[in-house]
Design an enzyme around this catalytic site. Structure first.
Site, PDB file in Angstrom:
ATOM      1  N   CYS A  46      -4.684  -4.335 -10.724  1.00 45.67           N
ATOM      2  CA  CYS A  46      -4.792  -6.038 -10.272  1.00 45.67           C
ATOM      3  C   CYS A  46      -2.977  -6.939 -10.737  1.00 45.67           C
ATOM      4  O   CYS A  46      -2.238  -6.265 -11.686  1.00 45.67           O
ATOM      5  CB  CYS A  46      -5.054  -6.674 -10.765  1.00 45.67           C
TER       6      CYS A  46
ATOM      7  N   TYR B  31      -0.018  -8.661  -5.420  1.00 42.80           N
ATOM      8  CA  TYR B  31       0.164 -10.349  -4.192  1.00 42.80           C
ATOM      9  C   TYR B  31       0.932  -9.735  -4.684  1.00 42.80           C
ATOM     10  O   TYR B  31       1.817  -9.368  -5.669  1.00 42.80           O
ATOM     11  CB  TYR B  31      -0.635 -11.706  -4.870  1.00 42.80           C
TER      12      TYR B  31
ATOM     13  N   GLU C 103      -5.739  -4.864  -6.267  1.00 45.67           N
ATOM     14  CA  GLU C 103      -5.222  -6.139  -5.567  1.00 45.67           C
ATOM     15  C   GLU C 103      -4.300  -6.462  -6.419  1.00 45.67           C
ATOM     16  O   GLU C 103      -4.221  -6.959  -6.838  1.00 45.67           O
ATOM     17  CB  GLU C 103      -6.734  -7.223  -6.298  1.00 45.67           C
TER      18      GLU C 103
ATOM     19  N   TYR D 121      -7.868 -17.204  -6.267  1.00 44.87           N
ATOM     20  CA  TYR D 121      -7.622 -16.942  -7.752  1.00 44.87           C
ATOM     21  C   TYR D 121      -8.806 -16.060  -8.554  1.00 44.87           C
ATOM     22  O   TYR D 121     -10.066 -16.104  -7.554  1.00 44.87           O
ATOM     23  CB  TYR D 121      -7.769 -18.262  -7.833  1.00 44.87           C
ATOM     24  N   SER D 122      -8.600 -15.581  -9.510  1.00 46.61           N
ATOM     25  CA  SER D 122      -9.324 -14.072  -9.082  1.00 46.61           C
ATOM     26  C   SER D 122     -10.350 -15.039 -10.650  1.00 46.61           C
ATOM     27  O   SER D 122      -9.601 -15.422 -11.579  1.00 46.61           O
ATOM     28  CB  SER D 122      -8.902 -12.874 -10.081  1.00 46.61           C
TER      29      SER D 122
END
Ligand code: A2P
Length: 411
Positions: A369, A411, A409, A201-202
Site C-alpha cells: 500500500c 494511488y 492498494e 481513506y484507509s
C-alpha cells in the site's frame, strides 16, 4: 428474400455515479482503456468496453457493476454518462427472443478469464478473511461521526504533515475490518457548484476500534499541498481533515473494500510493504496482531516501510517500541542525510532469506500500500528474490493471486 435486419442490442456497462467514490481503480485496471473520467464522473466507453470484467472485483464500492440492456444504436455515450447524477431507469426493449433481435454482448466469461490477471494483485480475499460490510452509508445517507482526536504523527519541522485522526460513531453501527476504507464528504462545493465527491481513506485502526471496545476508528491523512508533479495544489479533503478540531463532526460513507483483508486463521504470516500514508492498513493489521499477542496464535509479521526520513515516517515512535520478536521492521529511508537512498524494494532484496522463508509458507499473505510507482519495483524485487531460490516467479505470482494472498492498494 426481404428479411428485416436484426436489431442489435447491447448489454452496456455503466458506473453508478451515486455510489462511485472516484478512486480511479477501474480506470487503472481496465486492460483496454475503456474507462475515462472528468471532474464529475467515471464512465465506460461503449465503443471500447469488451465486458472483460477485469475492473469489477477491484472496485471497492461495487458501483462499477451496473449493466443496462440497450439498443446498440441508442447506447449511452461517454458525453451522456459524464453529465449524470444518477443511473437512468431501465428502458423497455424488444424481447431478445423475438425474431430479428441480436444480442451484441461480449462473451463475458471467456473475456474475464483472459483478463483476470490484468492486475498485479488478487481480486479475492484470503480464505480465512472475515466477511466485510460495504456501502452501509452512501452519499445520500451519510453517517455523522465526531472527531475525538487529531494529532500530527510526523516531525513538526518536516514537509510531510501527516495526521492521525480518530472518528467516533457514538451508538450507531459502523462495522469495519482492517484493510477497508471509508469515504469522507468534505463540506462545500466544487468549481461547478456541485457538492464535493467523497475522498477515500484507509483505516489505520483494527476492527474493534482505535481504542479496543470503542465504536471509533482512525485514519492517517497527509495534508496535500502539491500534486503528483510537485505543482502547488490545495487538497480539499486532506486540508479539511487535518484542520479539524476535537468535537467537530464529519460526514462519512462506506465502509468500502472486500479484498484487501487480512487472514484470520492461526499462524497466518503477513508481509507488509508500504510507503507514507500507505502504512494505515499495516498499522491496523499490526495492531490486530498486537492485541492478541497473548493467545500465542500469531504468525510472523514482516514490515517494509518507506519514507523520506525517520521524522517523516508516520508513527515512527510507537512503531519502534514494538518488540522485535513480534514484528521484523525494515525502514527504507530515501532522503536521510548521510545515508544512501533506499526504497522498500531494495530492502526486500537485502532481506531475501527471511522473505523467501515466508514465501515458502502457504500461510503467508502479502499487502502492498502506498505510491503507485512502487508496484513495479516491489514485483521486480519479489521476482528476483524468488528466482534466487530457483523458483519460477510467474508460477508463484499466479498462486498468490489465485489464493488471495497478494494485495495492492496504490494511488
Ligand atoms: P523519494 O524520496 O524518492 O520521493 P512520500 O513521502 O512522497 O509519500 O514518499 C514516501 C517514500 O516513498 C519516499 O521515501 C519516496 O522516495 C518513496 N518512493 C518514491 N517513489 C518510489 C517508488 N517508485 N518505489 C518505492 N518507493 C518510492
Amino acid at each position: 428474400m426481404n428479411a428485416p435486419l436484426p436489431v442489435q442490442m447491447l448489454k452496456q456497462h455503466l458506473i453508478d455515479p451515486e455510489i462511485c467514490i472516484r478512486c480511479n481503480t477501474c480506470e487503472e485496471t481496465c486492460p483496454v482503456d475503456a474507462i475515462t473520467h472528468d471532474s464529475n464522473n467515471y464512465v465506460v466507453n461503449p465503443d471500447i468496453c469488451n465486458g472483460c470484467m477485469a475492473c469489477v472485483p477491484p472496485c471497492p464500492t461495487g458501483s462499477i457493476d451496473n449493466w443496462r440492456m440497450v439498443l446498440r444504436s441508442e447506447a449511452y455515450s461517454v458525453q451522456d454518462q459524464l453529465g449524470w447524477e444518477e443511473l437512468p431507469q431501465e428502458k423497455s426493449l424488444p424481447q431478445a427472443a423475438d425474431a430479428g433481435v441480436a444480442l451484441d454482448a461480449p462473451d463475458i466469461a471467456a473475456a474475464a478469464v483472459s483478463a483476470s490477471f490484468a492486475v498485479p494483485g488478487a481480486s479475492i480475499p484470503p480464505w480465512s478473511a472475515a466477511h466485510p460490510y460495504v456501502n452501509l452509508y452512501t452519499h445520500k445517507t451519510p453517517m455523522t461521526a465526531t472527531v475525538v482526536g487529531n494529532y500530527r504523527v510526523t516531525g513538526v519541522d518536516t514537509e510531510s504533515d501527516i495526521h492521525h485522526i480518530v472518528l467516533d460513531f457514538g451508538e450507531l453501527p459502523f462495522p469495519v475490518l482492517e484493510g477497508q476504507s471509508i469515504g469522507i464528504l468534505p463540506p462545500g462545493t466544487d468549481a461547478q457548484g456541485r457538492p464535493h465527491h467523497a475522498r477515500q481513506y484507509s483505516l489505520a485502526s483494527p476492527r474493534d476500534g482505535e481504542r479496543a471496545g470503542y465504536n471509533n476508528l482512525s485514519l492517517t491523512v497527509k495534508r496535500v499541498t502539491e500534486d503528483h508533479g510537485g505543482v502547488a495544489a490545495h487538497g480539499v479533503c486532506s486540508n479539511y481533515l487535518c484542520d479539524l478540531a476535537k468535537n467537530d463532526t464529519v460526514q462519512v460513507i462506506g465502509p468500502f473494500g472486500h479484498t484487501f483483508l487480512m487472514p484470520n486463521h492461526p499462524r497466518a504470516n503477513l508481509i507488509m510493504i508500504c510507503t507514507g500514508t500507505g502504512s494505515a492498513p499495516m498499522r491496523a493489521m499490526t495492531e490486530r496482531y498486537r492485541r492478541r499477542i497473548d493467545t500465542g496464535e500469531n504468525g510472523r509479521l514482516m514490515l517494509f516501510f518507506g519514507a523520506r526520513t525517520e521524522r517523516e515516517l508516520p508513527y515512527f515512535g510507537p512503531l519502534m517500541k514494538l518488540p522485535r520478536d513480534f514484528i521484523d521492521i525494515n525502514l527504507a529511508l530515501s532522503r536521510e542525510a548521510g545515508q544512501p537512498k533506499r526504497y522498500v524494494q531494495d530492502l526486500i532484496r537485502e532481506r531475501a532469506a527471511p522473505v523467501l522463508d515466508l514465501l515458502s509458507d502457504r500461510n503467508t499473505c502479502i499487502y502492498v500500500c502506498g505510491l503507485k510507482g512502487m508496484e513495479v519495483g516491489v514485483l521486480d524485487a519479489l521476482r528476483d528474490v524468488t528466482m534466487q531460490s530457483g523458483q519460477d516467479w510467474s508460477i508463484l505470482h499466479d498462486v498468490l493471486r489465485r489464493e488471495g494472498r497478494l494485495h495492492f492498494e496504490t494511488y
